[in-house]
Every structure is written in structure tokens, then in C-alpha cells.
Design a protein around this motif. Structure first.
Motif, PDB file in Angstrom:
ATOM      1  N   VAL A  24      -2.811   5.464   0.575  1.00 33.35           N
ATOM      2  CA  VAL A  24      -2.905   5.116  -0.909  1.00 33.35           C
ATOM      3  C   VAL A  24      -1.375   5.202  -1.605  1.00 33.35           C
ATOM      4  O   VAL A  24      -1.184   4.194  -2.400  1.00 33.35           O
ATOM      5  N   VAL A  25      -0.527   5.935  -1.148  1.00 38.24           N
ATOM      6  CA  VAL A  25       0.867   5.909  -1.797  1.00 38.24           C
ATOM      7  C   VAL A  25       1.524   4.536  -1.819  1.00 38.24           C
ATOM      8  O   VAL A  25       2.185   4.144  -2.902  1.00 38.24           O
ATOM      9  N   PHE A  26       1.396   3.879  -0.600  1.00 36.79           N
ATOM     10  CA  PHE A  26       2.196   2.581  -0.674  1.00 36.79           C
ATOM     11  C   PHE A  26       1.520   1.594  -1.574  1.00 36.79           C
ATOM     12  O   PHE A  26       2.269   0.821  -2.311  1.00 36.79           O
ATOM     13  N   ASN A  27       0.298   1.727  -2.025  1.00 37.57           N
ATOM     14  CA  ASN A  27      -0.402   0.791  -2.683  1.00 37.57           C
ATOM     15  C   ASN A  27      -0.082   1.161  -4.093  1.00 37.57           C
ATOM     16  O   ASN A  27      -0.008   0.176  -5.033  1.00 37.57           O
ATOM     17  N   ARG A  28      -0.031   2.293  -4.659  1.00 40.82           N
ATOM     18  CA  ARG A  28       0.171   2.879  -5.644  1.00 40.82           C
ATOM     19  C   ARG A  28       1.577   2.272  -6.226  1.00 40.82           C
ATOM     20  O   ARG A  28       1.649   1.817  -7.374  1.00 40.82           O
ATOM     21  N   TYR A  29       2.685   2.540  -5.473  1.00 46.47           N
ATOM     22  CA  TYR A  29       3.860   2.097  -5.777  1.00 46.47           C
ATOM     23  C   TYR A  29       4.134   0.658  -5.944  1.00 46.47           C
ATOM     24  O   TYR A  29       4.778   0.256  -6.692  1.00 46.47           O
ATOM     25  N   LEU A  30       3.522  -0.186  -5.128  1.00 44.97           N
ATOM     26  CA  LEU A  30       3.598  -1.462  -5.034  1.00 44.97           C
ATOM     27  C   LEU A  30       2.673  -2.183  -6.545  1.00 44.97           C
ATOM     28  O   LEU A  30       3.528  -3.046  -7.043  1.00 44.97           O
ATOM     29  N   ILE A  31       1.804  -1.402  -7.012  1.00 41.01           N
ATOM     30  CA  ILE A  31       0.917  -1.842  -8.092  1.00 41.01           C
ATOM     31  C   ILE A  31       2.295  -1.368  -9.408  1.00 41.01           C
ATOM     32  O   ILE A  31       2.329  -2.267 -10.181  1.00 41.01           O
ATOM     33  N   CYS A 122      -6.905  -3.187  12.873  1.00 42.53           N
ATOM     34  CA  CYS A 122      -8.017  -2.579  13.990  1.00 42.53           C
ATOM     35  C   CYS A 122      -7.321  -2.482  15.339  1.00 42.53           C
ATOM     36  O   CYS A 122      -7.686  -1.852  16.076  1.00 42.53           O
ATOM     37  N   PHE A 123      -6.476  -3.683  15.394  1.00 45.83           N
ATOM     38  CA  PHE A 123      -5.769  -3.753  16.628  1.00 45.83           C
ATOM     39  C   PHE A 123      -5.027  -2.252  16.806  1.00 45.83           C
ATOM     40  O   PHE A 123      -4.895  -1.546  18.092  1.00 45.83           O
ATOM     41  N   TYR A 124      -4.343  -1.776  15.904  1.00 46.63           N
ATOM     42  CA  TYR A 124      -3.227  -0.453  15.906  1.00 46.63           C
ATOM     43  C   TYR A 124      -4.428   0.665  16.150  1.00 46.63           C
ATOM     44  O   TYR A 124      -3.999   1.363  17.026  1.00 46.63           O
ATOM     45  N   CYS A 125      -5.430   0.777  15.523  1.00 46.94           N
ATOM     46  CA  CYS A 125      -6.337   1.726  15.689  1.00 46.94           C
ATOM     47  C   CYS A 125      -6.909   1.619  17.015  1.00 46.94           C
ATOM     48  O   CYS A 125      -7.127   2.755  17.725  1.00 46.94           O
ATOM     49  N   LEU A 126      -7.042   0.767  17.735  1.00 47.62           N
ATOM     50  CA  LEU A 126      -7.550   0.679  18.968  1.00 47.62           C
ATOM     51  C   LEU A 126      -6.767   1.187  19.908  1.00 47.62           C
ATOM     52  O   LEU A 126      -6.815   1.826  20.849  1.00 47.62           O
ATOM     53  N   LEU A 127      -5.226   0.546  20.025  1.00 45.67           N
ATOM     54  CA  LEU A 127      -4.255   1.078  20.498  1.00 45.67           C
ATOM     55  C   LEU A 127      -3.999   2.468  20.624  1.00 45.67           C
ATOM     56  O   LEU A 127      -3.555   3.191  21.663  1.00 45.67           O
ATOM     57  N   THR A 159     -10.551   5.303  13.372  1.00 47.50           N
ATOM     58  CA  THR A 159      -9.848   4.665  12.161  1.00 47.50           C
ATOM     59  C   THR A 159      -9.127   5.885  11.497  1.00 47.50           C
ATOM     60  O   THR A 159      -7.938   5.731  11.249  1.00 47.50           O
ATOM     61  N   SER A 160      -9.801   7.004  11.424  1.00 50.77           N
ATOM     62  CA  SER A 160      -9.195   8.170  10.375  1.00 50.77           C
ATOM     63  C   SER A 160      -8.057   8.739  10.898  1.00 50.77           C
ATOM     64  O   SER A 160      -6.802   9.108  10.555  1.00 50.77           O
ATOM     65  N   LYS A 161      -8.028   9.032  12.535  1.00 50.76           N
ATOM     66  CA  LYS A 161      -6.809   9.517  13.072  1.00 50.76           C
ATOM     67  C   LYS A 161      -5.606   8.403  13.306  1.00 50.76           C
ATOM     68  O   LYS A 161      -4.362   9.219  13.298  1.00 50.76           O
ATOM     69  N   ALA A 162      -5.850   7.287  13.451  1.00 54.16           N
ATOM     70  CA  ALA A 162      -4.858   6.371  13.537  1.00 54.16           C
ATOM     71  C   ALA A 162      -4.004   5.830  12.098  1.00 54.16           C
ATOM     72  O   ALA A 162      -3.118   5.864  11.889  1.00 54.16           O
ATOM     73  N   MET A 163      -5.216   5.788  11.163  1.00 55.36           N
ATOM     74  CA  MET A 163      -4.482   5.094   9.749  1.00 55.36           C
ATOM     75  C   MET A 163      -4.875   5.745   8.706  1.00 55.36           C
ATOM     76  O   MET A 163      -4.582   5.742   7.461  1.00 55.36           O
ATOM     77  N   GLY A 164      -5.676   7.095   9.007  1.00 53.98           N
ATOM     78  CA  GLY A 164      -6.113   7.995   7.848  1.00 53.98           C
ATOM     79  C   GLY A 164      -7.337   7.103   6.672  1.00 53.98           C
ATOM     80  O   GLY A 164      -7.252   7.600   5.643  1.00 53.98           O
ATOM     81  N   ILE A 165      -7.913   6.374   7.538  1.00 51.43           N
ATOM     82  CA  ILE A 165      -8.785   5.297   6.382  1.00 51.43           C
ATOM     83  C   ILE A 165     -10.225   5.529   7.114  1.00 51.43           C
ATOM     84  O   ILE A 165     -10.450   5.710   8.360  1.00 51.43           O
ATOM     85  N   SER A 166     -11.126   5.965   6.203  1.00 49.29           N
ATOM     86  CA  SER A 166     -12.569   6.101   6.430  1.00 49.29           C
ATOM     87  C   SER A 166     -13.028   4.700   7.226  1.00 49.29           C
ATOM     88  O   SER A 166     -12.553   3.761   6.647  1.00 49.29           O
TER      89      SER A 166
END
Length: 414
Positions: A24-31, A122-127, A159-166
Motif C-alpha cells: 500500500v505504501v507505494f500506491n499512497r505516495y504515488l497518489i 503472478c509469475f513472481y508469486c509462483l517463482l 500470494t501473501s508470503k511473496a507479495m503481502g497481498i490477499s
């Protein structure tokens, strides 16, 4: 100078879209950066002209206005202001879009870019899952000692372990990407080289993300495509579309029955005991059933105007304590249903606003034959049943960006 700012504004907008699946932090600062550039090149005359021409895209801002209204009778002002701050982007981003005034080509570029980012995530999560499997020498996360099996390559472990996303939110984003490609391939018929391959790969990832709500939404998207194809006079297209849908349905059914991790997530006992606090006792389904039971009881106590913007979760916590729902109390869960959460916060007006957000654009989309907007509203309609999408930034930003882009008047960005 203005031309440079205009380009910077569009590229910042692209980066903001790309940051949605990331922390979320990246998105917030870009906004923040996007808002600053928009203010630097603020043109009141252009905004006024576009506002009257395209004002309906501000409909999503009713969420922020509703939360502002709910502050008048809330007791937990800290929580109320926090939600109001997050939901303010439902007004801010549409205004920025009115200033950006993207063309049809730019809107399609934004959708392609977002789909590509989702694919890369998705590719990153799988890798990352492969790395964890290689490191542990097992397909299963043996560190989680419980009566449930946690596979590295599926759902939350993926997903959660790789990207912290549900997985629910990544499944939501992937479904929108799939909807965009389905619209291009089957409705607009302006398919590019590689679109079908991208569509197949995204379907594969949706299968291993395996959010149940996302899978149901995916099947609904295909039903919408089939209805469009059925209205087409070309028999060959009907056959191809029907075969594609049947193939996906067959793969889903075979996967659910034959692949143990998928089977375990679907065929579960629906009984639950509130006092069991061990997390492995609960599943995503039973946890929601328990939360909904508590939320429905809370709704009955304030049926007209709800409890205010900041008090809904406090009321739920009281219900959890009454029921001795220890896990939900510990996790401080919201209603996990947008309709119930809106009712808890704002009563009947809240439900009216949520239903208006869904069905007014849906009706307009049917009139204008805007297939992607129809699919977007279908995704939200189902997503609202299992998550409070308009209560967290990952849902609010997704809605605040794509709803206005899709709801531009006909002839502009169809």
C-alpha cells in the motif's frame, strides 16, 4: 512546461495503476505525487467543461460523501476520520481523470499495462513458491503444524508470503484483466497477437490463486461472454465461445475433484463453534459465516441509519464478545461483506448507495453495450459478498481508478 507536466501526470497515473497489487505504501505516495502534479497544472475552465460533460464518473464519490455524513453520528471519530481519509480518493481520482482526459488509446494502454503487471506479479508469486519448496524440500509448509495442510503453490501461501497481498484481491485484479481480454477478443473483435496466450496464462494463475469468490466471478464473466455470443449471428463464434466456456468449466471441476489442495478448499464442513479459537479449525467459508451471523444480529439493532462511519467494527467486536467468537475478536474482523458493512455503518442510505453504485452503471452499460463495464460491475457485485472492498485501500483505489475510466460517456472511450 505544461506539456511536460501533462506527460508527467499521465505517466504517474500509469505508475499508480501499476502499484495497485504492490504494498500500500507505494500506491499512497504515488497518489500524493499525482495529486501534486495535477494541482500544479490545475485548469479550472477545463475541469468545469469536462465536469459537465462527464460528471457521471463522479458517482463513485458518493462513498466518500456517505462516510462524511456518517461522521455526524459516530462516537469513534478516530476510526471514522481514518475511513473518510481513505475513501476520499473516490472523489480525488475521478477529478484527476477529468484533468487527464485520457483518450480511447490511452485507456486501452492503461488496461493492458495493468494486465501485464498482474501477470508479472503472478509469475513472481509462483517463482517465490518454487523457491520455498526447493528450500524446504516439500510441497507443504511444515512450519504450520495444524490439522490443515498449507501448500506453497496455492492460495494464501502463494500470494501473501511473496507479495503481502490477499489471494482475494489478486484474484480480483486478475479477473479484471481477464474481463478486459475477453471483451477485446469476443466483443470488440480487435484481438492482438498474444492476447489469447495472455488470457490462457491468466486463467491458469486464477486457478492456483484459487479464491472461491474469484472463481465464481470468472465463471460469471464467461456466462456474460456466452450471452453476447448467443446474440451473434455467426454460428462458428457461438461454437468457439461455448467450447471455451465448457473447457474452463471442465478444468475447474476436474481440478476441484482430482487435485487435493483444491478439493480440500471446496469440500469443507460448514458447521462451526464460536468458542474454538484455533485458526486451523476455521476456514475462509466458516469464518465468514460466523462473522455474517454476528453482523446480521448487529444490523437488527440499528436498522435505519446504522451506527456511523467509525462505529461499525466496534459494534461487531461487542457481538463477537457476546458470542465468545474468540478468533474474530482477536483478529478484529470487519463484516467481510460490503452490503452488511454499509448497513452497519449507514443503515438504509448505505445500502441504497451501494446498490446504486452497482445497478445504475450496469443499466447504462447495457444501454450503451459497454461489455467491460458490465463485467466490472459483475466482479464487484460478487466481490462485495465476501469482502469490504470499499473499506481498504487495495479495494478503494481499484474501484476509484477503473470505475471512472469505464464509465466515461459513450463515444469517448468505448
Amino acid at each position: 512546461m505544461k506539456d511536460y507536466l501533462k506527460k508527467a501526470q499521465f505517466y504517474l497515473f500509469l505508475l499508480t495503476v501499476a502499484s495497485i497489487p504492490f504494498p500500500v505504501v507505494f500506491n499512497r505516495y504515488l497518489i500524493y505525487a499525482l495529486s501534486a502534479v495535477t494541482l500544479a497544472m490545475f485548469d479550472w475552465e477545463m475541469l468545469k467543461q469536462n465536469f459537465f460533460k462527464e460528471k457521471r464518473i463522479l458517482l463513485g464519490g458518493s462513498i466518500a460523501l456517505l462516510n462524511l455524513f456518517g461522521l455526524l453520528y459516530t462516537s469513534n471519530l478516530h476510526s471514522g476520520f481514518s475511513l473518510l481519509e481513505r475513501s476520499a480518493i473516490t472523489l480525488i481520482i475521478p477529478v484527476i481523470i477529468l484533468m487527464v482526459t485520457p483518450t480511447e488509446k490511452e485507456v486501452n494502454l492503461i488496461f493492458y499495462f495493468f494486465s501485464s503487471v498482474c501477470l508479472a506479479v503472478c509469475f513472481y508469486c509462483l517463482l517465490y513458491s518454487f523457491y520455498r519448496m526447493f528450500e524446504s524440500g516439500s510441497l507443504i509448509n511444515v512450519e504450520k503444524i495444524s490439522d490443515r495442510t498449507y501448500y506453497y503453490f496455492i492460495n494464501n501461501e502463494l500470494t501473501s508470503k511473496a507479495m503481502g497481498i490477499s489471494p482475494i484481491y489478486l484474484g480480483l485484479y486478475v479477473n479484471f484483466s481477464i474481463a478486459f481480454l475477453l471483451t477485446k477478443i469476443f466483443m470488440r473483435k480487435d484481438r492482438r497477437r498474444g492476447d489469447v496466450l495472455l488470457l490462457v496464462i491468466l486463467h491458469f494463475f486464477q486457478g492456483i490463486i484459487f479464491s472461491l469468490s474469484a472463481i465464481l466471478a470468472l465463471l460469471l464473466l464467461w456466462m456474460i461472454v456466452l450471452l453476447k455470443i448467443a446474440a451473434d449471428k455467426t454460428v462458428a463464434q457461438r461454437v468457439r465461445g461455448s467450447l471455451a466456456f465448457l473447457a474452463i468449466l471442465l478444468i475447474c471441476l476436474i481440478g476441484i475433484y482430482r487435485i487435493k489442495p483444491l478439493h480440500d478448499r471446496v469440500f469443507l464442513k460448514l458447521q462451526y463453534n464460536f468458542e474454538y479459537a484455533h485458526v486451523s479449525y476455521w476456514t475462509g467459508i466458516t469464518l465468514r459465516l460466523g462473522v455474517w451471523e454476528c453482523a446480521l444480529e448487529a444490523v437488527k439493532e440499528s436498522p435505519l441509519f446504522g451506527n456511523g462511519t467509525g462505529d461499525a467494527n466496534d459494534i461487531l467486536l461487542e457481538k463477537y464478545r457476546e458470542k465468545k467468537f474468540l478468533l474474530a475478536e482477536y483478529m478484529k474482523l470487519n463484516a467481510h461483506n460490503q452490503y452488511l458493512q454499509s448497513y452497519l455503518m449507514h443503515g438504509v442510505p448505505g445500502v441504497i448507495v451501494i446498490l446504486s453504485l452497482l445497478f445504475v452503471p450496469f443499466y447504462q452499460a447495457l444501454k450503451e453495450k459497454n461489455g467491460l463495464l458490465i463485467m466490472f460491475m459483475a466482479i464487484l457485485f460478487l466481490g462485495f459478498f465476501t469482502e469490504v472492498l470499499l473499506g481498504v485501500q487495495k479495494g478503494l483505489v481499484f474501484f476509484s481508478i477503473f470505475f471512472p475510466l469505464l464509465y466515461l460517456p459513450p463515444g469517448e472511450n468505448k
